[in-house]
Design a protein around this motif. Structure first.
Motif, short mmCIF file in Angstrom:
data_model
loop_
_atom_site.label_atom_id
_atom_site.label_comp_id
_atom_site.label_asym_id
_atom_site.label_seq_id
_atom_site.Cartn_x
_atom_site.Cartn_y
_atom_site.Cartn_z
N THR A 3 -2.06 0.95 7.77
CA THR A 3 -1.43 1.49 8.98
C THR A 3 -2.49 1.57 10.07
OG1 THR A 3 -1.88 3.73 8.15
CG2 THR A 3 0.32 2.82 7.73
N THR A 7 1.49 0.01 17.88
CA THR A 7 2.68 -0.71 18.35
C THR A 7 2.65 -0.88 19.86
OG1 THR A 7 3.79 1.42 18.26
CG2 THR A 7 4.25 -0.10 16.49
N ASP A 51 -4.66 -5.64 8.76
CA ASP A 51 -3.26 -5.92 8.43
C ASP A 51 -3.02 -7.41 8.22
OD1 ASP A 51 -2.09 -3.37 8.32
OD2 ASP A 51 -2.02 -3.24 10.48
N TYR A 73 5.64 -10.69 6.68
CA TYR A 73 4.78 -9.52 6.50
C TYR A 73 4.40 -8.92 7.86
CZ TYR A 73 1.00 -6.57 4.74
OH TYR A 73 0.20 -5.49 4.43
N PHE A 76 6.98 -6.88 9.14
CA PHE A 76 7.12 -5.64 8.37
C PHE A 76 6.12 -4.57 8.80
CE2 PHE A 76 6.62 -2.86 4.69
CZ PHE A 76 7.93 -2.71 4.23
N HIS A 78 5.07 -3.06 11.51
CA HIS A 78 5.52 -1.93 12.35
C HIS A 78 7.02 -1.71 12.34
CE1 HIS A 78 1.54 -2.40 14.54
NE2 HIS A 78 1.55 -1.18 14.05
N TYR A 79 7.77 -2.78 12.04
CA TYR A 79 9.22 -2.67 12.17
C TYR A 79 9.95 -2.81 10.84
CZ TYR A 79 8.36 -2.73 17.16
OH TYR A 79 7.92 -2.40 18.43
N ARG A 80 9.21 -2.71 9.75
CA ARG A 80 9.72 -2.63 8.40
C ARG A 80 10.79 -3.70 8.11
NH1 ARG A 80 5.42 -0.52 7.92
NH2 ARG A 80 5.03 1.37 6.73
N LEU A 81 11.87 -3.37 7.42
CA LEU A 81 12.82 -4.37 6.95
C LEU A 81 13.47 -5.14 8.10
CD1 LEU A 81 14.65 -2.64 3.95
CD2 LEU A 81 13.07 -4.58 3.87
N ALA A 84 10.84 -7.55 9.43
CA ALA A 84 10.60 -8.63 8.48
C ALA A 84 11.75 -9.63 8.50
CB ALA A 84 10.42 -8.06 7.07
N VAL A 303 8.56 -8.29 1.11
CA VAL A 303 8.90 -6.94 1.57
C VAL A 303 8.84 -5.90 0.45
CG1 VAL A 303 10.30 -7.78 3.49
CG2 VAL A 303 11.40 -7.28 1.31
N PRO A 307 4.54 -2.39 0.82
CA PRO A 307 4.02 -1.02 0.97
C PRO A 307 2.92 -0.66 -0.02
CG PRO A 307 6.43 -1.06 0.93
CD PRO A 307 5.96 -2.41 0.48
#
Length: 387
Positions: A3, A7, A51, A73, A76, A78-81, A84, A303, A307
């Motif tokens: 992290t 953003t 990252d 990736y 993913f 900053h904006y996750r699913l 992605a 995905v 994490p």
């Protein structure tokens, strides 16, 4: 996952970037991941170096197309699913539409002499490109490790003999190398595994087509391709040849070589050749099913572990397993050069085109593959018209 980043960009900006990269990004997976680093890490500073490196490492470990997985990736981070999903679709969509349009043109013009002449030259050029890629991958992936060379040679020989890439052989190779690297005490177990597994896995695993619909067959076959093929985008070529030509008979050998050539002349991931194959097999719906089935496993393989990857991804056992599979995939590519070359290298002119492509890629490092393909196409037209 990390992290470390900030953003300072919108999801819309990221999606538009990947649409553009998918539309004009030539040069194969190594070039594409290089563009991402240059644009997103160095210039725009949307993604941190940490990252990016974690995404690249995960993409190299997981099966599937390298550049597409890294794009997924990055979405993913900053904006996750949602990120992605949208970046993955944006990256693949432009080249998918291009290969479908080329599929339409190919079906319409296939019988016309100039189209046959184009692929006469292009087919020979593709063999040269794959040969150079196989050499580079061998040099990078195998090195001086005798165990990896053993896996590589076995995979190459099996591919040449069966004209098929064996998934179980690849998995067995990963387990074998993991046992070798785990500890010196386990090397005897690895030897036993070798004696037990390799003779069995060297047999072809052709299953034959059952009474399911063509779309179900396409879905299952291409999902297997996306879930089990490691290494370069070209690693999927021998696997596809074994299924599409040898097992199911969806395409003949010339059509398959033309499909690989189409992937070479379009931007985006090489794996997008599945869209062209799907179109020739079952129209637009076949292209859509083939592309979805190929890319969805790599989406999941990105995905789901993302994490947790920074914590667990660098474990030596996992790396050894992937190194073993990569060695087998690289051997299969080397074997595919022989298998496919027997079909495309038909006479003295095609031998000269193939050797000329190899020489140009060796001596002119920055030459772009689409340019090589274009020159080969023009040569094909010239030679056929002169003949």
């Amino acid at each position: 996952m990390s992290t470390h980043s900030y953003t300072n960009y919108s999801l819309k900006s990221l999606v538009l970037y990947f649409l553009k990269l998918g539309a004009i990004g030539f040069g194969g997976p190594v070039a594409l991941v290089g563009y991402m680093h240059r644009d997103l890490v160095e210039k725009r500073k949307w993604i941190t170096e940490d990252d990016y490196r974690e995404g690249l490492a995960l993409s190299q470990l997981a099966p599937g197309p390298l550049a597409a997985q890294l794009g997924i990736y990055i979405g993913f981070v900053h904006y996750r699913l949602l990120g992605a999903t949208l970046t993955g679709l944006a990256f693949v969509l432009p080249s998918f539409l291009m290969v479908v349009l080329l599929g339409v043109a190919y079906e319409y013009y296939q019988g016309i002499r100039w189209m046959q002449a184009v692929f006469y030259g292009v087919g020979a050029a593709v063999i040269g490109i794959i040969a150079i890629s196989a050499y580079k991958l061998t040099k990078k992936s195998i090195g001086k490790d005798y165990y990896l060379w053993f896996i590589y040679l076995i995979a190459a020989i099996v591919t040449i003999i069966t004209e098929n890439e064996n998934i179980l052989l690849s998995i067995g190779s990963g387990l074998f190398y993991w046992l070798v690297k785990s500890s010196t005490g386990l090397k005897q177990q690895a030897s036993t595994v070798t004696q037990a597994i390799f003779p069995v896995l060297a047999q072809s695993t052709e299953a034959g087509q059952t009474d399911v619909t063509i779309h179900t067959s396409i879905l299952l076959f291409f999902a297997k391709a996306g879930a089990f093929v490691f290494g370069s985008g070209l690693a999927i070529v021998p696997f596809l040849y074994g299924g599409v030509v040898k097992e199911y008979g969806w395409l003949n050998e010339q059509e398959f070589m033309d499909a690989v050539a189409v992937a070479m002349i379009t931007p985006g991931p090489v794996v997008i050749t599945v869209g062209f194959i799907g179109y020739l097999t079952a129209g637009f719906s076949g292209a859509t099913v083939a592309a979805f089935a190929t890319f969805f496993p790599c989406y999941l393989f990105t995905v789901i572990p993302a994490p947790y990857f920074s914590k667990y991804g660098k474990r030596p056992g996992l790396k050894a397993f992937v190194d073993g599979i990569t060695a087998a995939a690289t051997g299969a590519i080397a074997g595919a050069v022989i298998v496919l070359g027997q079909r495309s290298i038909q006479d003295i002119p095609t031998v000269i085109i193939c050797l000329g492509v190899i020489a140009s890629l060796v001596f002119f490092k920055k030459i772009q593959e689409p340019l090589v393909i274009l020159v080969a196409a023009l040569l094909g037209i010239f030679l056929k018209s002169a003949g």
